[in-house]
Design an enzyme around this catalytic site. Structure first.
Site, short mmCIF file in Angstrom:
data_model
loop_
_atom_site.label_atom_id
_atom_site.label_comp_id
_atom_site.label_asym_id
_atom_site.label_seq_id
_atom_site.Cartn_x
_atom_site.Cartn_y
_atom_site.Cartn_z
N LEU A 48 0.82 -1.22 0.00
CA LEU A 48 0.00 0.00 0.00
C LEU A 48 0.85 1.26 0.00
O LEU A 48 1.95 1.29 0.52
CB LEU A 48 -0.93 0.00 1.23
CG LEU A 48 -1.87 -1.20 1.33
CD1 LEU A 48 -2.76 -1.06 2.55
CD2 LEU A 48 -2.70 -1.38 0.07
N HIS B 130 -3.58 4.32 -2.15
CA HIS B 130 -4.56 3.42 -1.51
C HIS B 130 -5.18 4.11 -0.30
O HIS B 130 -6.38 3.99 -0.05
CB HIS B 130 -3.89 2.13 -1.04
CG HIS B 130 -3.33 1.29 -2.14
ND1 HIS B 130 -1.99 1.10 -2.34
CD2 HIS B 130 -3.96 0.56 -3.11
CE1 HIS B 130 -1.79 0.30 -3.36
NE2 HIS B 130 -2.97 -0.04 -3.85
N GLN C 14 -4.97 -12.77 -12.41
CA GLN C 14 -4.85 -11.60 -13.29
C GLN C 14 -3.41 -11.37 -13.77
O GLN C 14 -3.13 -10.37 -14.43
CB GLN C 14 -5.40 -10.35 -12.61
CG GLN C 14 -4.60 -9.80 -11.44
CD GLN C 14 -5.33 -8.67 -10.74
OE1 GLN C 14 -6.30 -8.88 -10.03
NE2 GLN C 14 -4.88 -7.45 -10.94
N SER D 223 2.36 0.51 -6.49
CA SER D 223 3.10 -0.48 -5.70
C SER D 223 4.36 -0.90 -6.44
O SER D 223 5.33 -1.35 -5.83
CB SER D 223 2.22 -1.71 -5.47
OG SER D 223 1.00 -1.31 -4.93
N ARG D 224 4.35 -0.76 -7.76
CA ARG D 224 5.52 -1.19 -8.54
C ARG D 224 6.68 -0.22 -8.43
O ARG D 224 7.83 -0.57 -8.74
CB ARG D 224 5.15 -1.33 -10.02
CG ARG D 224 4.23 -2.51 -10.27
CD ARG D 224 3.62 -2.44 -11.65
NE ARG D 224 2.52 -3.37 -11.75
CZ ARG D 224 2.60 -4.59 -12.27
NH1 ARG D 224 3.71 -5.00 -12.79
NH2 ARG D 224 1.54 -5.38 -12.29
O1 PAF Z 1 -5.99 -2.69 -8.84
C1 PAF Z 1 -5.68 -3.70 -8.18
O2 PAF Z 1 -4.90 -3.63 -7.23
C2 PAF Z 1 -6.26 -5.05 -8.56
O3 PAF Z 1 -6.40 -5.17 -9.93
C3 PAF Z 1 -7.58 -5.36 -7.84
C4 PAF Z 1 -8.67 -4.40 -8.23
C5 PAF Z 1 -7.37 -5.32 -6.33
C6 PAF Z 1 -8.04 -6.78 -8.21
O4 PAF Z 1 -7.09 -7.72 -7.85
#
Ligand code: PAF
Length: 280
Positions: free
Chosen positions: A33, A37, A61, A186-187
């Site tokens: 975070l 966030h 994903q 986060s990257r």
């Molecule tokens: O944006 C993100 O961090 C992710 O794509 C999410 C929405 C938490 C789904 O894993």
């Protein structure tokens, strides 16, 4: 702050909250975070009685196993940040808890997933659709919060909410930037010192493209110039630089009315893939 790893315990807790007429806000995250966030947590706290932050690095994903492996996992530090921000509930399930079986359901977002991120990350939005819809079913939030930085994700989730009649309000919060313009992500923590120094060029190039468009330069000319600017910096490897209609994310030749256009970028900086956008 309550921390749950089990779906059934979280559900039991939230049922009690709803029985007491509490409104639930959900901030879905993959952890690691940052202030972006936290701005979503604050927005949820302002609108709801109970804010739930989910922290789950969603394997479905990621199409690149190395990206999944290297995704930062910082649960302890995340919980400390959330506690300090006044978050009420953290939901941090394991992959087995979320996916006792590999899902066979597939989402197809049509034209929304033929552009930009989809070309480089096949299956990515299917994974996002699966996990976000699972989180919506588990938490049953009154409102759910997403950042505009992931513009295509916002488009896909909005469409999913409409098509599947999820009974919730989506709240889209503006991108939070570092003082030098770099979009918080986060990257970013995977960038080395030199890359971190170069990264704000992304915002600068988007800003100068936006200004050129507003001065009347053609879309094709602006794209050409922006691509040249990226290629002038050795450390960048541009994935895409697109100027699109905000309503359907399709590339445009002529800019539309104010607020309906977006410049979208994905670029590798060393090994790290960064995305950003400007809506204008
Ligand atoms: O944006 C993100 O961090 C992710 O794509 C999410 C929405 C938490 C789904 O894993």
């Amino acid at each position: 702050m309550e921390v749950f790893t089990s779906i059934s315990n979280l559900r039991k807790y939230l049922v009690q909250q709803v029985q007491q007429q509490q409104k639930i806000g959900l901030v879905p995250t993959m952890g690691a975070l940052h202030e972006g966030h936290i701005s979503l947590i604050q927005a949820s706290k302002a609108d709801n009685d109970v804010t739930v932050c989910s922290i789950f690095v969603n394997p479905t994903q990621f199409n690149n196993p190395e990206d999944l492996l290297k995704y930062p996992r910082t649960l302890e530090a995340d919980c400390a940040m959330l506690e300090a921000a006044g978050c009420d509930v953290v939901f941090a399930p394991s992959a087995e808890e979320m996916y006792p079986e590999q899902p066979i359901l597939k989402f197809n977002f049509g034209a929304l997933e033929t552009v930009m991120e989809s070309a480089s990350r096949p299956g990515h939005f299917n994974g996002v659709g699966i996990v976000v819809s699972k989180l919506f079913h588990i938490v049953k939030p009154h409102r759910a919060y997403f950042g505009q930085k992931d513009l295509q994700q916002v488009a896909v989730v909005s469409r999913m909410v409409a098509d599947l009649s999820f009974d919730l309000e989506l709240v889209i919060a503006p991108t939070v930037r570092e003082a030098d313009g770099l979009a918080m992500s986060s990257r970013n923590r995977r960038l080395n010192e030199e890359e971190r120094h170069i990264a704000p060029h992304i915002f600068r190039i988007m800003e100068s493209a936006k200004n050129a468009l507003l001065k009347g330069e053609s879309v094709s000319e602006v794209i050409k110039e922006a691509k040249q600017e990226f290629s002038a910096v050795d450390a960048f490897r541009l994935d895409y630089f697109e100027i699109v209609d905000l309503s359907d994310l399709q590339p445009i030749d002529i800019i539309g009315s104010k607020g309906n256009n977006a410049i979208c970028v994905a670029v590798f900086l060393g090994p790290v893939r960064l995305i950003d956008n400007l809506v204008f």
